[in-house]
Design a protein around this motif. Structure first.
Motif, PDB file in Angstrom:
ATOM      1  N   ASP A  55      32.346  37.837  34.826  1.00 20.50           N
ATOM      2  CA  ASP A  55      33.556  37.393  34.137  1.00 20.50           C
ATOM      3  C   ASP A  55      34.720  37.510  35.124  1.00 20.50           C
ATOM      4  OD1 ASP A  55      35.642  36.744  32.515  1.00 20.50           O
ATOM      5  OD2 ASP A  55      35.287  38.303  31.016  1.00 20.50           O
ATOM      6  N   PRO A  56      35.274  36.376  35.572  1.00 24.39           N
ATOM      7  CA  PRO A  56      36.401  36.446  36.517  1.00 24.39           C
ATOM      8  C   PRO A  56      37.576  37.267  35.994  1.00 24.39           C
ATOM      9  CG  PRO A  56      35.549  34.212  36.402  1.00 24.39           C
ATOM     10  CD  PRO A  56      34.875  34.988  35.312  1.00 24.39           C
ATOM     11  N   GLY A  57      37.674  37.413  34.673  1.00 19.91           N
ATOM     12  CA  GLY A  57      38.731  38.233  34.113  1.00 19.91           C
ATOM     13  C   GLY A  57      38.592  39.704  34.461  1.00 19.91           C
ATOM     14  N   ASP A  58      37.410  40.128  34.925  1.00 21.50           N
ATOM     15  CA  ASP A  58      37.192  41.523  35.335  1.00 21.50           C
ATOM     16  C   ASP A  58      37.664  41.782  36.761  1.00 21.50           C
ATOM     17  OD1 ASP A  58      36.075  42.146  32.887  1.00 21.50           O
ATOM     18  OD2 ASP A  58      34.007  41.812  33.562  1.00 21.50           O
ATOM     19  N   PHE A  59      38.068  40.721  37.459  1.00 18.26           N
ATOM     20  CA  PHE A  59      38.566  40.865  38.826  1.00 18.26           C
ATOM     21  C   PHE A  59      40.050  41.209  38.784  1.00 18.26           C
ATOM     22  CE2 PHE A  59      40.653  39.073  42.558  1.00 18.26           C
ATOM     23  CZ  PHE A  59      39.873  39.568  43.591  1.00 18.26           C
ATOM     24  N   PRO A  60      40.525  42.163  39.579  1.00 23.67           N
ATOM     25  CA  PRO A  60      39.810  42.914  40.607  1.00 23.67           C
ATOM     26  C   PRO A  60      39.291  44.277  40.153  1.00 23.67           C
ATOM     27  CG  PRO A  60      42.145  43.282  40.860  1.00 23.67           C
ATOM     28  CD  PRO A  60      41.997  42.376  39.667  1.00 23.67           C
ATOM     29  N   ALA A  61      39.524  44.640  38.888  1.00 20.24           N
ATOM     30  CA  ALA A  61      39.204  46.000  38.442  1.00 20.24           C
ATOM     31  C   ALA A  61      37.723  46.331  38.585  1.00 20.24           C
ATOM     32  CB  ALA A  61      39.654  46.182  36.991  1.00 20.24           C
ATOM     33  N   ALA A  62      36.850  45.382  38.217  1.00 18.89           N
ATOM     34  CA  ALA A  62      35.416  45.680  38.214  1.00 18.89           C
ATOM     35  C   ALA A  62      34.600  44.676  39.014  1.00 18.89           C
ATOM     36  CB  ALA A  62      34.911  45.722  36.765  1.00 18.89           C
ATOM     37  N   VAL A  63      35.252  43.816  39.752  1.00 18.22           N
ATOM     38  CA  VAL A  63      34.571  42.805  40.572  1.00 18.22           C
ATOM     39  C   VAL A  63      35.190  42.811  41.958  1.00 18.22           C
ATOM     40  CG1 VAL A  63      34.116  40.341  40.891  1.00 18.22           C
ATOM     41  CG2 VAL A  63      34.008  41.332  38.597  1.00 18.22           C
ATOM     42  N   SER A  64      34.352  42.753  42.975  1.00 17.84           N
ATOM     43  CA  SER A  64      34.844  42.583  44.341  1.00 17.84           C
ATOM     44  C   SER A  64      34.099  41.426  44.987  1.00 17.84           C
ATOM     45  CB  SER A  64      34.668  43.864  45.162  1.00 17.84           C
ATOM     46  OG  SER A  64      33.302  44.175  45.329  1.00 17.84           O
ATOM     47  N   VAL A  65      34.755  40.772  45.923  1.00 19.24           N
ATOM     48  CA  VAL A  65      34.168  39.611  46.585  1.00 19.24           C
ATOM     49  C   VAL A  65      34.517  39.658  48.063  1.00 19.24           C
ATOM     50  CG1 VAL A  65      36.187  38.197  46.024  1.00 19.24           C
ATOM     51  CG2 VAL A  65      34.018  37.083  46.605  1.00 19.24           C
ATOM     52  N   SER A  66      33.565  39.247  48.900  1.00 19.22           N
ATOM     53  CA  SER A  66      33.795  39.050  50.324  1.00 19.22           C
ATOM     54  C   SER A  66      33.136  37.728  50.694  1.00 19.22           C
ATOM     55  CB  SER A  66      33.196  40.189  51.156  1.00 19.22           C
ATOM     56  OG  SER A  66      33.850  41.412  50.883  1.00 19.22           O
ATOM     57  N   ALA A  67      33.942  36.746  51.055  1.00 16.53           N
ATOM     58  CA  ALA A  67      33.428  35.429  51.414  1.00 16.53           C
ATOM     59  C   ALA A  67      33.787  35.131  52.861  1.00 16.53           C
ATOM     60  CB  ALA A  67      34.013  34.359  50.495  1.00 16.53           C
ATOM     61  N   PHE A  68      32.816  34.636  53.609  1.00 16.45           N
ATOM     62  CA  PHE A  68      33.003  34.319  55.018  1.00 16.45           C
ATOM     63  C   PHE A  68      32.888  32.815  55.199  1.00 16.45           C
ATOM     64  CE2 PHE A  68      30.990  38.460  54.513  1.00 16.45           C
ATOM     65  CZ  PHE A  68      31.896  39.290  55.173  1.00 16.45           C
TER      66      PHE A  68
END
Length: 326
Positions: free
Chosen positions: A39-52
């Motif tokens: 759920d994108p609504g959980d970002f950034p509290a419970a979701v992290s992303v690293s895109a290269f």
């Protein structure tokens, strides 16, 4: 084995309380297909992303507190009903708005560009297909029958339309949250409108008026790729069958070939894989299109109907290369 990559996963983008997504996830779980729910609504509290991003395209990973998925290992995306993007608590209003926009265009841009992923539907295609005037214009070009419709903010023009094409109904062009000055959310229903009821308030924004169809039943046509699931809906106590689900009865039916062809052309025009079409059925058996929700609900149907749609979606998500479009 060390270095072994995880099998391709289905990414389900939706909020936690989405029972429609739950039905499809259950089918995928039964097949031992890896599912990563986000759920994108959980970002950034419970979701992290690293895109290269570089010569090799897009790579990286998404993380929740319990799961991880490689961005290059997403076989398909089921885009359902995510929560709005958020910001860390306690920020000043302007800072929070800035963070929300960064999340929408940053995380949202990543989720919309997953390499090799098959989308049902792509979120940007959903957005483009939500505009009702565009829906009706495309539907008419695709050979589908559309009731006479006026979209206007001119009260005089609206009254003339109601007199010339009456009886007519009013429909909101988008079902957005409305509280009417109170704290309780209200629903704006489809209602018949007399010319005398059309006042100067129409000038305040766009209104949609449509010739009322003398229908004998409604039809919900749910489409997954090349599979079409038509259900006749009887028992509606008024113009809008959503008002009383308990009064409704459902009958599976075949889609007329001309309608099936028009629907395929419509989905192609908008770049959609899935669509929930609402038709009215007149006494002569003609299907009249009211609208298409590119991300419509279907899990309220009886199990015998819901199961077929869920299987079709699970098939599509599990095997994007075998899409059953014939």
């Amino acid at each position: 084995m060390p270095g072994t990559r995880e099998p391709p996963a289905v990414l389900v983008v939706s909020r936690l309380d989405d029972v429609t997504a739950d039905v499809v996830i259950e089918k995928l779980n039964d097949r031992a297909v890896p599912v990563f729910r986000l759920d994108p609504g959980d970002f950034p509290a419970a979701v992290s992303v690293s895109a290269f991003l570089g010569a090799g395209g897009l790579g990286g990973s998404l993380h929740t507190s319990t799961r991880r998925v490689d961005l290059q290992q997403v076989r398909s995306v089921y885009w359902r009903r995510p929560s709005p993007y958020g910001a860390p608590e306690g920020l000043p209003e302007e800072d929070a708005h800035w963070c929300v926009d960064q999340a929408r265009y940053g995380l949202g841009g990543i989720l919309g560009a997953l390499p090799g992923a098959h989308y049902v539907n792509h979120p940007w295609r959903n957005r483009d297909a939500e505009y009702k005037p565009a829906q009706l214009a495309v539907a008419a070009r695709c050979g589908l029958a559309v009731p006479a419709t006026l979209v206007t903010n001119d009260p005089d023009r609206a009254r003339r339309f109601a007199k010339d094409h009456g009886p007519v109904v009013y429909k909101p062009v988008r079902n957005t949250a409305y509280r009417g000055g109170g704290t309780r959310a209200l629903t704006v229903w489809i209602e018949e409108v007399d010319p005398s009821e059309i006042g100067v308030g129409v000038a305040g924004t766009i209104h949609m008026f449509q010739q009322r169809l003398d229908k004998v039943a409604d039809v919900r046509l749910t489409v997954v790729g090349g599979q079409q699931f038509a259900v006749r809906i009887d028992g509606a106590p008024g113009l809008d069958w959503r008002r009383d689900y308990e009064a409704l009865s459902y009958t599976v039916m075949e889609t007329p070939p001309s309608v099936a062809e028009g629907v395929r052309a419509y989905l192609h025009a908008f770049g959609l894989v899935f669509g929930a079409f609402d038709f009215g059925l007149d006494a002569h058996g003609r299907w009249w299109l009211f609208e298409c929700n590119p991300n419509g609900q279907w899990a309220w149907f009886p199990d015998r109907i819901t199961d077929r749609i869920a299987v079709a979606l699970a098939d599509r998500l599990q095997q994007p290369g075998h899409r059953h479009d014939h």
